[in-house]
Design an enzyme around this catalytic site. Structure first.
Site, PDB file in Angstrom:
ATOM      1  CB  CYS A  34      63.102  57.488  18.679  1.00 15.89           C
ATOM      2  SG  CYS A  34      63.586  57.695  16.974  1.00 15.89           S
ATOM      3  CG  ASP A 438      56.865  63.870  61.475  1.00 14.75           C
ATOM      4  OD1 ASP A 438      57.882  64.588  61.471  1.00 14.75           O
ATOM      5  OD2 ASP A 438      55.712  64.321  61.311  1.00 14.75           O
TER       6      ASP A 438
END
Length: 481
Positions: A34, A438
């Site tokens: 499970c 950047d």
């Protein structure tokens, strides 16, 4: 994680969904495995074992729980972080390499012998590449059984099984149901169309993901309409279209594919693109510990870093976008897509105004740089990259070696650190890239008084920190002065 029995058992007792897909609980008294959050599991500590993959639990003789359906959990976030041979192998297996090229092909991509790769995976994950691929095939078969009216024999081969008998045996072993019994629960969809609900770890900031995708849309190839992102896919056996509806707790995925053998690969690639297997709790905990990011994380909990379905596409778009706006880059590429791309004819594509798949590396490799409608230096860079990708020198597939690819890109004329880092972050889903070169991020870092050394405390999640800072810049610029 799965080797710490006490910690795993506490997670099972708490039914903590954060660990779904991280490990699987096998219960000796029932013979099932499970997800940790399964409401049906109340075992004693001595009756359970924990497995890192569904394949490991299946190899140990357990079948999947019919209530919690552990095969539908998000994938393990471990593979997003790890860039070693095991991590890369899991990415490649998930992308269908074993089905297409066998274990020898997987090993060649990793640079090891097939025996060594099998030993690595078995020792660490409890299952070798064949068993893991077989588990993935069973999952793909379940999707097709429950969402299409295809004959079982067609599903067997579409899911990658070598025979109908192998398909029947695998489905019965995994789900304790025959394919015919499983089909009784199917949801009908139009022929050739598959609808799948994609599990998502919480929290999930769908709005920021849609905003990013909408800002980078390449017309004809992709689109954003409301909460739906749709795009054309180029897959191993043909083209396809995906329409993804983003909700706060899941993603509805509708696929139309030229070849249903691409079902599992298509699902894996869109999950990867949307970063659905990330561990937002762990990421947010690290970033929110920094006073400079705490408010940003609180404003966008569960923010994701979009990857991509095609590493070559994102690389080309990044190169074209150097020193120009996204809109400008899309204008340039908008002329290349109908010229070099592949026209598509799908109902789902027509519904969203999609017309073409992005051009292949081969289509650019033979192009004349002087006839590409962009600066010649940039065009030469694209042709050079396309040639390297087409001949296999540069691997931008999901299992590509991040460090090797970055070094190869930097060695190419016309590609600098920003381009190489951005490609590695999005094409190869690197979680720890901060684009300090950047201009927008640099300005935001400076505004906050942060130096490069200060960002080390964000490891290994600097890509996510960068996304938060990009969002902060956009919000700051929208604020009236």
């Amino acid at each position: 994680m799965h080797t710490d029995h006490e910690r795993c058992f506490r997670a099972v007792q708490a039914r903590d969904a954060r660990f779904d897909g991280v490990f699987y609980t096998a219960v000796a008294t029932t013979g099932i495995y499970c997800r940790p959050s399964c409401p049906a599991v109340t075992p004693k500590a001595g009756n359970v074992t924990f497995h890192p993959t569904a394949a490991s639990a299946q190899e140990a003789g357990y079948r999947a729980c019919r209530r919690c359906r552990p095969d539908t959990t998000p994938g393990s976030p471990e593979w997003d972080v790890r860039a070693d041979a095991v991590g890369r192998a899991m990415q490649l297996i998930g992308d269908g390499v074993v089905e297409r090229e066998g274990v020898d092909g997987l090993a060649d991509r990793l640079g090891y012998s097939s025996r060594h790769v099998t030993r690595l995976l078995t020792d660490e994950l409890g299952a070798g590449p064949l068993a893991i691929a077989r588990s993935n095939r069973a999952h793909a078969a379940r999707v097709l059984i429950e969402t299409t009216d295809m004959p079982m024999s067609d599903i067997a081969f579409a899911a990658g099984f070598a025979s109908v008998r192998q398909f029947n045996d695998s489905v019965r072993q995994t789900y304790a149901l025959t394919p015919t019994q499983m089909r009784g629960r199917r949801r009908t969809t139009p022929t050739g169309r598959i609808t799948v609900r994609l599990a998502v770890r919480q929290p999930f900031h769908a709005t920021s993901l849609l905003d990013f995708l909408a800002a980078h849309v390449l017309p004809g190839v992709e689109t954003v309409e409301g909460t739906t992102y749709a795009r054309v896919l180029r897959l191993p056996h043909g083209l396809g279209v995906a329409a993804l509806v983003l909700h706060d707790d899941h993603v509805d995925c509708e696929l139309e594919l030229a070849d249903l053998r691409d079902t599992a690969v298509a699902i894996g690639r869109v999950r990867r693109m949307l970063d659905l297997d990330a561990d937002p709790v762990a990421i947010d905990a690290v970033l929110a510990a920094d006073p400079e990011l705490r408010d940003l994380v609180a404003a966008a909990p569960g923010l994701r870093v979009p990857s991509h379905v095609d590493g070559f596409e994102v690389a080309v778009r990044t190169i074209v976008g150097q020193q120009v706006s996204v809109a400008g880059a899309n204008t340039v590429l908008g002329r290349q897509v109908p010229l070099r791309g592949t026209r598509v004819d799908f109902e789902l594509a027509a519904a969203f105004g999609l017309t073409h798949a992005f051009p292949t590396a081969e289509s650019f490799a033979g192009a004349d740089p002087t006839d590409m409608g962009m600066p010649h230096a940039r065009a030469r860079t694209i042709v050079g990259l396309a040639t390297a990708v087409a001949d296999g020198t540069v691997d931008l597939s999901p299992g590509g070696d991040r460090d090797a690819v970055r070094a190869q890109l930097l060695a190419m004329r016309g590609i600098g650190p920003w381009t190489a880092d951005y490609v590695v972050m999005r094409a190869l889903a690197h979680p720890d890239v901060l684009l300090t070169t950047d201009l927008v991020l640099r300005r935001e870092l400076d505004r906050r008084g942060l130096h490069d050394d200060d960002t080390a405390r964000w490891r290994p999640w600097r890509s996510y920190a960068g996304m938060h800072l990009w969002r902060a810049t956009a919000a700051f610029e929208r604020t009236p002065s």
